[in-house]
Design an enzyme around this catalytic site. Structure first.
Site, PDB file in Angstrom:
ATOM      1  CE  LYS A 155       0.579   2.060   3.340  1.00 38.12           C
ATOM      2  NZ  LYS A 155       1.808   2.677   3.934  1.00 38.12           N
TER       3      LYS A 155
ATOM      4  CE1 TYR B 144      -2.219   0.263   7.142  1.00 35.59           C
ATOM      5  CE2 TYR B 144      -0.828   2.196   6.934  1.00 35.59           C
ATOM      6  CZ  TYR B 144      -0.995   0.833   6.862  1.00 35.59           C
ATOM      7  OH  TYR B 144       0.052   0.023   6.503  1.00 35.59           O
TER       8      TYR B 144
HETATM    9  P1  NAD Z   1      12.236   1.781   2.901  1.00 32.04           P
HETATM   10  O1  NAD Z   1      12.699   3.140   2.502  1.00 32.04           O
HETATM   11  O2  NAD Z   1      12.706   1.233   4.197  1.00 32.04           O
HETATM   12  O3  NAD Z   1      12.618   0.709   1.774  1.00 32.04           O
HETATM   13  C1  NAD Z   1      12.449   0.961   0.410  1.00 32.04           C
HETATM   14  C2  NAD Z   1      13.318  -0.009  -0.393  1.00 32.04           C
HETATM   15  O4  NAD Z   1      13.190   0.308  -1.775  1.00 32.04           O
HETATM   16  C3  NAD Z   1      14.808   0.082  -0.046  1.00 32.04           C
HETATM   17  O5  NAD Z   1      15.364  -1.212   0.010  1.00 32.04           O
HETATM   18  C4  NAD Z   1      15.397   0.849  -1.215  1.00 32.04           C
HETATM   19  O6  NAD Z   1      16.749   0.513  -1.477  1.00 32.04           O
HETATM   20  C5  NAD Z   1      14.490   0.391  -2.357  1.00 32.04           C
HETATM   21  N1  NAD Z   1      14.475   1.313  -3.485  1.00 32.04           N
HETATM   22  C6  NAD Z   1      14.518   0.931  -4.764  1.00 32.04           C
HETATM   23  N2  NAD Z   1      14.535   1.991  -5.587  1.00 32.04           N
HETATM   24  C7  NAD Z   1      14.505   3.073  -4.801  1.00 32.04           C
HETATM   25  C8  NAD Z   1      14.517   4.471  -5.064  1.00 32.04           C
HETATM   26  N3  NAD Z   1      14.556   4.955  -6.313  1.00 32.04           N
HETATM   27  N4  NAD Z   1      14.479   5.306  -4.020  1.00 32.04           N
HETATM   28  C9  NAD Z   1      14.407   4.855  -2.749  1.00 32.04           C
HETATM   29  N5  NAD Z   1      14.406   3.524  -2.440  1.00 32.04           N
HETATM   30  C10 NAD Z   1      14.464   2.649  -3.459  1.00 32.04           C
HETATM   31  O7  NAD Z   1      10.648   1.804   2.838  1.00 32.04           O
HETATM   32  P2  NAD Z   1       9.626   0.800   3.537  1.00 32.04           P
HETATM   33  O8  NAD Z   1       9.206   1.373   4.822  1.00 32.04           O
HETATM   34  O9  NAD Z   1      10.173  -0.567   3.517  1.00 32.04           O
HETATM   35  O10 NAD Z   1       8.363   0.945   2.540  1.00 32.04           O
HETATM   36  C11 NAD Z   1       8.319   0.280   1.287  1.00 32.04           C
HETATM   37  C12 NAD Z   1       6.857   0.122   0.838  1.00 32.04           C
HETATM   38  O11 NAD Z   1       6.172  -0.656   1.810  1.00 32.04           O
HETATM   39  C13 NAD Z   1       6.077   1.436   0.744  1.00 32.04           C
HETATM   40  O12 NAD Z   1       5.192   1.377  -0.325  1.00 32.04           O
HETATM   41  C14 NAD Z   1       5.310   1.518   2.047  1.00 32.04           C
HETATM   42  O13 NAD Z   1       4.101   2.241   1.954  1.00 32.04           O
HETATM   43  C15 NAD Z   1       5.041   0.041   2.312  1.00 32.04           C
HETATM   44  N6  NAD Z   1       4.895  -0.257   3.754  1.00 32.04           N
HETATM   45  C16 NAD Z   1       3.802  -0.933   4.152  1.00 32.04           C
HETATM   46  C17 NAD Z   1       3.625  -1.233   5.494  1.00 32.04           C
HETATM   47  C18 NAD Z   1       2.420  -2.022   5.932  1.00 32.04           C
HETATM   48  O14 NAD Z   1       2.185  -2.126   7.132  1.00 32.04           O
HETATM   49  N7  NAD Z   1       1.675  -2.622   5.032  1.00 32.04           N
HETATM   50  C19 NAD Z   1       4.567  -0.807   6.431  1.00 32.04           C
HETATM   51  C20 NAD Z   1       5.691  -0.128   5.978  1.00 32.04           C
HETATM   52  C21 NAD Z   1       5.855   0.159   4.636  1.00 32.04           C
END
Ligand code: NAD
Length: 370
Positions: free
Chosen positions: A138, A222
């Site tokens: 999401k 959410y």
């Molecule tokens: P994060 O920043 O910790 O991780 C993002 C990942 O994407 C990293 O490994 C990064 O290297 C990679 N990436 C690839 N191309 C990139 C770019 N151009 N710029 C930046 N990063 C890049 O983020 P996260 O918290 O893991 O979130 C990732 C996704 O998961 C989002 O869509 C977020 O909304 C979703 N999420 C959902 C929940 C949930 O409870 N369902 C919780 C957290 C995050």
């Protein structure tokens, strides 16, 4: 205080999601005689950031019907460490631009897209074109148009699509949905919610191209989703909205720092909500003529939910939401049934978000067109 007797019942029903449906005999003869699938489905995580590392990877050690068999990452070293930690071969490590090659890899059945929102469409479509079933985190994408492209790509490739809406597998939210459906308290007419955290540094979540917007896209979604649950799955018919004045304009150059909005649901039910990167909150309340439910703490997270109703507190043993969510999707594939969290649900929320942004920009009431 008296406890809701129904809560326990629905909790038991909730627990049985993972068993009753899974114990059905698969149409493809995939089950062994002990009612376990002959082959556990392989999942590849795309993007090894915080959510993959802290939640999805560990959850995939608890799943019964799928396991981690590959990754897509920009860092070869990180991929090798994951291969070691999760016991899959290094040939199953891909980079973002080699995803097409997954088509030849039978170890991977499901691709779970966990990259920044603005990359979901690109990665989900690449996965579908490689013939893999897709789970998209999401918000499903930056725009409704991108959601449509993902849905079309999955349809064309004849693969299943689901959104990472883990709360459909959380007993408290299942109870909210049950109350909305069975109307123990009557229909929920007044909903309210607040969700936010304080953002200190500029990260992709504050970059419009990668995030699609500000806190509304990230955590406000959410409240939208919860309100639709309380409205028994109905979407709002119209919205009004107002953006907060920016306190850190240097961080939030092209996204909102905060926003408040109102959703009008069919039957005159209303939800007022706010979200921001300038305050911490995680709560939601739904009131009906004969009672209420209140998510007082950690309303939309995975641990530490504190939920009360007008009949008393609810206390469920929290399951691993992500493990249930991924196992259910694996089971959808094995038994060829639709996901309860399909792409259309992700698209619906983007349609509501687009209406909220339009309402804030125009200062007018905007009808929601799903
Ligand atoms: P994060 O920043 O910790 O991780 C993002 C990942 O994407 C990293 O490994 C990064 O290297 C990679 N990436 C690839 N191309 C990139 C770019 N151009 N710029 C930046 N990063 C890049 O983020 P996260 O918290 O893991 O979130 C990732 C996704 O998961 C989002 O869509 C977020 O909304 C979703 N999420 C959902 C929940 C949930 O409870 N369902 C919780 C957290 C995050």
């Amino acid at each position: 205080m008296k406890k809701l007797s129904v809560s326990r019942r629905s909790f038991l029903e909730q627990l049985s999601i993972g068993t009753a449906s899974i114990l059905m005999t698969g149409p493809l003869g995939l089950y062994a005689s002990n009612n376990r699938p002959d082959r556990v489905l392989g999942v590849a995580l795309v993007g090894l950031g915080k959510y993959s590392t802290r939640e999805l990877g560990p959850a995939l050690k608890q799943t019964k019907w799928c396991k981690l068999t590959g990754v897509v990452t920009g860092s070869k070293e990180k991929g090798e460490q994951w291969a070691k930690d999760y016991g899959f071969p290094v040939k199953n490590i891909y980079s973002y631009d080699t995803m097409a090659q997954m088509a030849d890899n039978k170890d991977i059945d499901i691709v779970y897209v966990v990259t920044p929102n603005g990359l979901h469409a690109e990665h989900a479509i690449a996965a579908a074109k490689a013939g893999k079933h897709v789970i998209c985190e999401k918000p499903m994408a930056n725009t409704v148009a991108e959601c449509d492209q993902i849905i079309a790509a999955c349809k064309a490739a004849k693969v299943k699509l689901s959104v990472g809406y883990r709360l459909h597998f959380d007993p408290y939210h299942k109870e909210l949905m049950r109350l909305a459906k069975e109307k123990d308290f009557g229909p929920f007419m007044n909903m309210s919610g607040d969700r936010g955290f304080i953002m200190q540094n500029k990260v992709w979540r504050a970059d419009k191209k990668l995030a699609g917007g500000g806190p509304l896209m990230d955590v406000g979604i959410y409240l939208i989703h919860g309100a639709c649950m309380a409205a028994n799955g109905m979407a709002p018919i119209a919205v009004t909205a107002k953006e907060f004045i920016k306190t850190k304009p240097e961080l939030f150059t092209d996204v909102e720092e905060g926003i408040s909005w109102t959703m009008e649901f069919p039957g005159n039910a209303i939800c007022t909500a706010r979200t921001s990167y300038q305050h911490s909150a995680d709560k939601f309340r739904a009131e009906a003529p004969k009672g209420w439910i209140e998510f007082k703490e950690h309303a939309f997270t995975y641990r530490g939910l504190v939920v009360e109703t007008s009949l008393g507190p609810l206390s469920f043993t929290p399951p691993n939401q992500q493990a249930l969510q991924m196992d259910d999707f694996a089971n959808c594939i094995i038994t060829n049934r639709p996901s309860i969290v399909p792409g259309e649900l992700g698209r619906r929320d983007l349609a509501i978000i687009e209406a909220i942004y339009k309402a804030a920009a125009t200062q007018k009431r905007v009808e929601v067109k799903i």
